[in-house]
Design an enzyme around this catalytic site. Structure first.
Site, PDB file in Angstrom:
ATOM      1  CG  HIS A  78      -1.898   0.985   1.410  1.00  0.00           C
ATOM      2  ND1 HIS A  78      -1.643   2.271   1.839  1.00  0.00           N
ATOM      3  CD2 HIS A  78      -3.237   0.934   1.193  1.00  0.00           C
ATOM      4  CE1 HIS A  78      -2.782   2.955   1.879  1.00  0.00           C
ATOM      5  NE2 HIS A  78      -3.763   2.169   1.492  1.00  0.00           N
ATOM      6  CG  ASP A 134       0.630  -2.428   6.437  1.00  0.00           C
ATOM      7  OD1 ASP A 134      -0.325  -2.474   7.248  1.00  0.00           O
ATOM      8  OD2 ASP A 134       0.568  -1.831   5.348  1.00  0.00           O
ATOM      9  CD  GLN A 165      -6.827  -4.381   3.872  1.00  0.00           C
ATOM     10  OE1 GLN A 165      -7.770  -5.138   4.119  1.00  0.00           O
ATOM     11  NE2 GLN A 165      -7.006  -3.114   3.563  1.00  0.00           N
ATOM     12  CE  LYS A 188      -7.275  -0.231   6.150  1.00  0.00           C
ATOM     13  NZ  LYS A 188      -7.980   0.326   4.987  1.00  0.00           N
ATOM     14  CB  CYS A 233      -3.826   3.420  -1.499  1.00  0.00           C
ATOM     15  SG  CYS A 233      -4.926   4.788  -1.212  1.00  0.00           S
TER      16      CYS A 233
HETATM   17  C1  LIG Z   1      -2.240  -2.887   3.530  1.00  0.00           C
HETATM   18  C2  LIG Z   1      -2.575  -1.522   4.059  1.00  0.00           C
HETATM   19  N1  LIG Z   1      -1.659  -0.843   4.741  1.00  0.00           N
HETATM   20  C3  LIG Z   1      -1.907   0.372   5.246  1.00  0.00           C
HETATM   21  C4  LIG Z   1      -3.122   0.977   5.070  1.00  0.00           C
HETATM   22  C5  LIG Z   1      -3.347   2.329   5.636  1.00  0.00           C
HETATM   23  O1  LIG Z   1      -4.310   2.307   6.629  1.00  0.00           O
HETATM   24  P1  LIG Z   1      -4.853   3.661   7.260  1.00  0.00           P
HETATM   25  O2  LIG Z   1      -5.298   4.526   6.107  1.00  0.00           O
HETATM   26  O3  LIG Z   1      -5.971   3.236   8.134  1.00  0.00           O
HETATM   27  O4  LIG Z   1      -3.731   4.286   8.019  1.00  0.00           O
HETATM   28  C6  LIG Z   1      -4.118   0.322   4.358  1.00  0.00           C
HETATM   29  C7  LIG Z   1      -5.422   0.959   4.102  1.00  0.00           C
HETATM   30  O5  LIG Z   1      -6.147   0.602   3.210  1.00  0.00           O
HETATM   31  C8  LIG Z   1      -3.834  -0.965   3.840  1.00  0.00           C
HETATM   32  O6  LIG Z   1      -4.762  -1.646   3.155  1.00  0.00           O
END
Ligand SMILES: Cc1ncc(COP(=O)(O)O)c(C=O)c1O
Length: 410
Positions: A127, A204, A207, A230, A368
């Site tokens: 992401h 990270d 997900q 999420k 993203c």
């Molecule tokens: C794999 C992954 N990492 C990081 C993020 C970022 O999350 P946030 O916008 O809640 O900080 C997302 C959000 O879609 C994501 O899918």
């Protein structure tokens, strides 16, 4: 078809008030869960309860409301600790979300350790929030971002990842689960390979946390981040877990109230963990909501949620294959409930707009993850992502909607 996963959706559906509405006159089908999931009444009540009963600032007041607010806040920290299997509650830092957690580690842990020619290793399925923070510090320090490739199914090519772990690799940051493809990465292997070369690893978990039980001690990762919104919790709150020695070694990310132990104009000494990283008044109501969300998820059981979503994915994958010209993007061996696809001759935006008229919410765009789109040679996809409350009937509605799109576009 009734899922064998003990009727999870049937059991939980009524707990989510958002489903008591129609959209364009149709029952709401919400398949945009990878972007954010819906909130059960228990979470809404916890946030409401904070503002109606306990509203006060934390860690500062001797009065009863402040004590209650502080106790609620720290109790939620212990819930997160248990949720992640962390050894100590002080290893849990509340942040705004996964994005802020990654930026905190980039700025406070990696940046001071990065020299010209050093490398940070990520994967091709990250992401943007696990790309850009590393690019920013790499550019500043004359360091290099290395990217481990993925294959045509969307699986990480592990041998290439290992090959890229070189003498200049200072840090590895990988997603546990890809938001665009649903790929589940072999994070145990990744951590083992990196640690064999003394390279720390951030995972990270944005997900992953909503879909499978996470045990940070078993993973042995140095850092783990996830977002509350999420995992059925509120927006604006998330978690950074770190190994104690790593967190101890890091300077504060931001300065302000609560993160200090004493301040004079000459010198400030910092508070202990985790408060060193929680400058200013935090999202107290959000923390309360997050605690309620984790209670709720654990009440249903992550293994039940994973089994239910796995069955939905399997059913949906078979069902959409009847639609002419549909190509699934992301067919990894291990996947969570993410179905990304393109429909020949139709822009995903049009797919999303027509589905919306049917009451079906999907995500369209690059999610993203523009480098993932580039890897598969598509500008965008349509993504249906599943949660515990989704049903087989909703998947059927999606398939009917896609046939309609096909009819309209010929
Ligand atoms: C794999 C992954 N990492 C990081 C993020 C970022 O999350 P946030 O916008 O809640 O900080 C997302 C959000 O879609 C994501 O899918």
């Amino acid at each position: 078809m009734k899922t064998a996963a003990a009727g999870v959706a049937e059991r939980v559906r009524g707990d989510f008030p958002i489903f008591r509405q129609t959209v364009h006159g149709k029952p709401l089908v919400y398949f945009d869960n990878a972007a954010t999931s819906q909130k059960p009444q228990a979470v809404i009540d916890a946030i409401c309860g904070f503002y109606t009963r306990d509203c006060a600032n934390i860690h500062r007041g001797v009065h009863l409301l402040s004590q209650r607010a502080t106790e609620g806040y720290e109790e939620s920290r212990r819930k997160v600790q248990r949720f992640l299997g962390a050894a100590e509650a002080y290893q849990i830092v509340f942040v705004r979300g996964a994005t802020e957690g990654i930026n905190l580690v980039a700025q406070s842990f990696v940046r001071p350790r990065l020299w010209p020619g050093d490398e940070v290793l990520i994967t091709a399925m990250e992401h943007h929030s696990n790309i850009v923070p590393w690019q920013m510090i790499a550019e500043e320090k004359g360091a290099r971002l290395r990217v481990a490739p993925i294959d045509d199914r969307g699986d990480l090519i592990l041998e290439e990842f290992e090959r890229l772990l070189g003498p200049r690799t200072r840090f590895v940051s990988v997603t546990h689960v890809s938001n665009a493809l649903g790929t589940v990465n072999p994070v145990n292997e990744i951590v083992r390979m990196a640690h064999a070369r003394n390279v720390p690893v951030l995972v990270d978990g944005a997900q992953a946390a909503p879909h499978a039980a996470v045990d940070v001690r078993q993973l042995d990762c140095d850092f783990y981040v996830f977002s509350g919104h999420k995992v059925y919790g509120p927006t604006g709150i998330g978690v950074l877990y770190g190994k104690a020695a790593r967190l101890e070694s890091m300077p504060p990310y931001q300065g302000g109230g609560d993160m200090i132990s004493s301040v004079t104009f000459e010198k400030t000494t910092y508070n202990t963990l985790p408060y060193k990283f929680e400058a200013g008044t935090p999202h107290i109501a959000g923390v309360s909501g997050l605690g309620a969300a984790l209670d709720y998820v654990q009440g249903i059981g992550l293994e039940n949620i994973a089994a239910h979503e796995g069955e939905l994915l399997c059913y949906a994958t078979g069902a959409v294959s009847t639609i002419p010209g549909l190509r699934i993007i992301g067919t990894a061996r291990r996947k969570t409930g993410v179905l990304s696809f393109v429909l020949e001759g139709v822009h995903p935006h049009d797919v999303g707009t027509i589905l919306d008229q049917e009451g079906i919410a999907v995500r369209t765009g690059h999610h993203c993850a523009q480098p993932v789109m580039a890897r598969f040679g598509v500008p965008a996809t349509t993504r249906a992502s599943f949660a515990m409350y989704n049903t087989v009937e909703e998947v059927d509605a999606l398939v009917r909607g896609l046939h309609k799109v096909r009819e309209i576009f010929g």
